[in-house]
Design a protein around this motif. Sequence first.
Motif, PDB file in Angstrom:
ATOM      1  N   ARG A   1       0.812  -1.218   0.000  1.00  0.00           N
ATOM      2  CA  ARG A   1       0.000   0.000   0.000  1.00  0.00           C
ATOM      3  C   ARG A   1       0.844   1.267   0.000  1.00  0.00           C
TER       4      ARG A   1
ATOM      5  N   GLU B   1      -5.283  -9.762   3.449  1.00  0.00           N
ATOM      6  CA  GLU B   1      -6.212  -8.798   4.039  1.00  0.00           C
ATOM      7  C   GLU B   1      -7.197  -9.495   4.973  1.00  0.00           C
TER       8      GLU B   1
ATOM      9  N   ARG C   1     -10.739  -4.837   4.776  1.00  0.00           N
ATOM     10  CA  ARG C   1      -9.377  -4.991   5.318  1.00  0.00           C
ATOM     11  C   ARG C   1      -9.336  -4.904   6.838  1.00  0.00           C
TER      12      ARG C   1
END
Length: 318
Positions: A14, A69, A138
Amino acid sequence: MDSDALNTFLVVHRRGGISNAAKALHRSQPAISRRIALLEQELGVPLFERIAGKTRLSDAGRVMVPYAERAVAAAQDAENAVRALLRDNSGPVALAVTGTLAGERLSKVLKRFARRHPDVALTLRTATSAEVSDLIRRGEATIGLRYDRDRSGDLDCEVLFAEPLGVVCAPDHPLAGRRVGRLADLSDERWIAFPEVPGRREITASHVFALFLTHGLGEVDWTPVDSLTAQKRLVEAGLGIALLSQSNAAEELRASSIATIRVGNLTASHEVVAVTRHGGFLSAASRRLLDIIRTDFSKVKSAPRAAKPPRPSPRRHR
């Protein structure tokens, strides 16, 4: 393979690299590199590649993301469940909402919750509807409020109400406060709407164009504006008209800084939906917040149900 390794993998993904992940996790770059190397060694495949100086997911990394996740979110659920046994009316509650829903009604909900549960650490994030679902998926948010249902099986969606949409204009517009028979009567107007960003679609961005498509009216001139507040300021200035929900336009309508145009053949609304993770843990505080949201939002009169228009292709704008 533990949840810390998976979380490190997700943060590197990310944040776009080891350096940014190290800053986010407050750890050294060598420590992050070792964690990823051990995870890749365990799996027997590289999870990242260096392409043009940037860290990108490998094919194996892309496959890994949704599983990681879910695993990290499940570990967070376990921690929250155990802590909830110790203090039933405390702990963190994370709420994610579509930006245009963060208005007066939500403020009342949060005020009621804070008054009743002063020891609960409540956080609020705003995002697009799709991003709200991703935050819930998530485990970065506990409860989400978005437009329209998410069809994926890993989320539970509860429709709270269908919020009516109406056309608004400047007070000195020739049609201000008046009624037109058909949407076609407004086809020559300049419309103001949210832009359609590839890969980050917001439900409300397409309403105007979908309505024109459904009514067989072809293209519409429009100005893309990514801020609700800016949209209303442009409408007030007479630079276009817009399709807004009743709650989003309420303050300006009370102040008479904008006006409405009633359209005879227009029945438009969008569903406001509460989103939670399917099978995910909800603490007592989270359940109480969800109950307050249900109670408060159920007082809103829903718009009549209308057939959903097809998703349109982008229209011309300037």
